[in-house]
Design an enzyme around this catalytic site. Sequence first.
Site, short mmCIF file in Angstrom:
data_model
loop_
_atom_site.label_atom_id
_atom_site.label_comp_id
_atom_site.label_asym_id
_atom_site.label_seq_id
_atom_site.Cartn_x
_atom_site.Cartn_y
_atom_site.Cartn_z
N GLY A 1 0.73 -1.45 0.14
CA GLY A 1 -0.02 0.16 0.08
C GLY A 1 0.78 1.09 -0.14
O GLY A 1 0.19 2.22 -0.26
N GLY A 2 2.12 1.20 0.06
CA GLY A 2 3.07 2.32 0.03
C GLY A 2 2.75 3.37 1.27
O GLY A 2 1.99 3.01 2.24
N THR A 3 3.46 4.60 0.95
CA THR A 3 3.32 5.75 1.99
C THR A 3 1.80 5.99 2.29
O THR A 3 1.23 6.20 3.14
CB THR A 3 3.99 6.88 1.40
N LYS B 1 -5.97 10.83 7.25
CA LYS B 1 -7.45 10.94 7.29
C LYS B 1 -8.11 10.45 8.57
O LYS B 1 -9.14 11.05 9.06
CB LYS B 1 -7.93 10.60 6.08
N HIS C 1 -3.70 9.31 -6.05
CA HIS C 1 -4.45 9.25 -7.37
C HIS C 1 -4.06 9.40 -8.46
O HIS C 1 -4.46 8.81 -9.70
CB HIS C 1 -5.97 9.98 -7.11
N HIS D 1 -31.78 18.63 -4.28
CA HIS D 1 -32.12 19.61 -3.39
C HIS D 1 -32.46 18.98 -2.06
O HIS D 1 -33.56 18.15 -2.16
CB HIS D 1 -32.81 20.53 -3.93
P1 NAI Z 1 4.18 20.76 0.09
O1 NAI Z 1 5.01 20.88 -1.19
O2 NAI Z 1 2.83 20.60 -0.23
O3 NAI Z 1 4.38 21.84 1.03
C1 NAI Z 1 5.76 22.15 1.57
C2 NAI Z 1 5.63 23.52 2.14
O4 NAI Z 1 6.87 23.86 2.72
C3 NAI Z 1 5.56 24.78 0.79
O5 NAI Z 1 4.63 25.54 1.36
C4 NAI Z 1 6.94 25.22 0.99
O6 NAI Z 1 6.93 26.71 0.66
C5 NAI Z 1 7.42 25.20 2.39
N1 NAI Z 1 8.84 25.31 2.70
C6 NAI Z 1 9.81 24.83 1.80
N2 NAI Z 1 11.00 24.83 2.46
C7 NAI Z 1 10.71 25.74 3.49
C8 NAI Z 1 11.55 26.05 4.60
N3 NAI Z 1 13.00 25.95 4.63
N4 NAI Z 1 11.10 26.69 5.57
C9 NAI Z 1 9.77 27.00 5.70
N5 NAI Z 1 9.05 26.52 4.73
C10 NAI Z 1 9.40 25.81 3.65
O7 NAI Z 1 4.77 19.53 0.62
P2 NAI Z 1 4.26 18.46 2.06
O8 NAI Z 1 3.37 19.31 2.65
O9 NAI Z 1 5.60 18.15 2.44
O10 NAI Z 1 3.60 17.23 1.26
C11 NAI Z 1 4.56 16.62 0.15
C12 NAI Z 1 3.33 15.70 -0.80
O11 NAI Z 1 2.81 14.95 -0.33
C13 NAI Z 1 3.00 17.09 -1.54
O12 NAI Z 1 3.24 17.03 -2.88
C14 NAI Z 1 1.19 16.42 -1.50
O13 NAI Z 1 0.92 16.48 -2.91
C15 NAI Z 1 1.49 15.24 -1.01
N6 NAI Z 1 0.23 15.04 0.24
C16 NAI Z 1 -0.85 15.17 -0.26
C17 NAI Z 1 -2.01 14.95 0.58
C18 NAI Z 1 -3.20 15.09 0.09
O14 NAI Z 1 -3.47 14.55 -1.13
N7 NAI Z 1 -4.17 15.45 0.98
C19 NAI Z 1 -1.81 14.96 1.89
C20 NAI Z 1 -0.38 14.89 2.32
C21 NAI Z 1 0.54 15.02 1.49
#
Ligand code: NAI
Length: 467
Positions: free
Chosen positions: A41-43, A53, A324, A446
């Site tokens: 299932g991975g990360t 969630k 997804h 509705h």
């Molecule tokens: P992210 O790319 O969404 O956000 C990282 C944030 O850290 C950005 O706002 C960036 O500007 C900030 N940042 C970078 N360097 C920094 C620094 N030195 N100091 C302070 N802020 C800094 O990455 P995140 O939240 O780690 O998620 C990783 C991946 O996992 C994402 O690509 C996301 O798509 C995926 N993910 C998706 C979820 C969902 O679909 N609900 C839930 C969790 C993760």
Amino acid sequence: MAEQNFDLVIIGAGPGGYVAAIRAGQLGLKTACIELEPRLGGTCLRVGCIPSKALLESSELYSEARHGFEAHGFSVKGVELNLPALMQRKDDIVTQLTDGVAFLFKKNKVERFFGHGRFDGPGRVIVKANDGTESTLTYKNCIIATGSKYAALRGVELDGERIVGSTEALSFPEVPARLIVIGAGYIGLEMASVWSRLGSQVTVLEYLDRILPGMDSEIANEAQRMLKKQGLEFRLGTKVTGAKVVGKGKKAEVQVEIEGAEPLSADRVLVAVGRWPNTDGLNLESVGVKLDERGRIDIDEHFHTSTANIYAIGDVVKGPMLAHKAEHEGVACVEQIATGYGHHTHNIPGVVYTYPEVASVGRTEDELKEAGVEYKKGSFIFKANGRAKALNATDGRVKLLADAKTDRLLGAHIIGARAGDLIAECVMAMEFGACSEDIARTSHSHPSLSEIVKEAAWATFAQALHS
Ligand code: NAI
């Protein structure tokens, strides 16, 4: 040991790899899937989307029970947190789903190999099990679906206890009194929400001057305002230069150094500054698979790497790092291998499961402005919707963007309760090349939150009916 021969070998059993394996089994390919973790299932299933969630739902209910019921005309006294039970529920959900993948592998005759996979010249992959034994698999085609890992932050070393990545932040043994979250992206905001609802005082440090980069800035600003109201403290334009644990035992705390400002201290620190493609130890050189300038496996539009018969999908290649997206690519890649055609899409929704949820598909208003595209914009607020009122979930809006001349939908951005479900209709509309008028003239039940999307569509091509 003798080689084992397969039509398809998939390295990695996350949402990209495991779904690809199931589809390959369904299409009659003799398929192997290599995974180094005991659970499939991975990360996403083990330490990402699913457990987070579970925590978001539980913490939201806890917060609702403490603060939200009075609006409905009753109050509940003595609500108490049982953190171990809350964590157990999360772990049970993960077990059910990861076991479910193992069941689906059996059902679809996918052979699972437990260990680390690496290439060993053209057509061969070696699996090294935890006890050091190795087996050799040969393949006609291979898919690399090895996902991603935390990106590092210069000056900040994770110790897995006080200074952690998202995995450990899913299982803190107690509610930290003070939590610092570095990064206001998907992970940062979701985990900040969980621990803040459970009682932590949370400060989010973000390097940029806004939260949720990549999301529509108007919607992101609205999200920041709502999250602030819930008690999250934001420090934007903040560059973290270091973090270290000071003190010992119960007195230990983390000091976070910030450029041009006083250091901050906290009981725990979560680093969530993005993710990095996982290509370690794959021995890609032995097959000539090349990386792009950002360390991702370089692929063309059809998932081909630089080497014939080796494909790559999911977080390890370009595009958003979303479960997804990986799943869609896995299916498209396998169908292409098996039938010669795979369905591709660029309409990948993104959802942040805070309260309210933030969801998005297509182009943001910022992007359209920058590209000089002429567009129309229509919004509708949750406050004017009957179902939202009944749910006591009146914060938020749906915002649609359509081409000024053709009315074709270019983007949809939602903040509000169940935004992650509401966005599905907009994704479908974009996939079918629909116009905002198409959505407006589709019957929506509705009373339902989906009527907010319909009204926003009316507002885009003509005028909202209920405003
Ligand atoms: P992210 O790319 O969404 O956000 C990282 C944030 O850290 C950005 O706002 C960036 O500007 C900030 N940042 C970078 N360097 C920094 C620094 N030195 N100091 C302070 N802020 C800094 O990455 P995140 O939240 O780690 O998620 C990783 C991946 O996992 C994402 O690509 C996301 O798509 C995926 N993910 C998706 C979820 C969902 O679909 N609900 C839930 C969790 C993760």
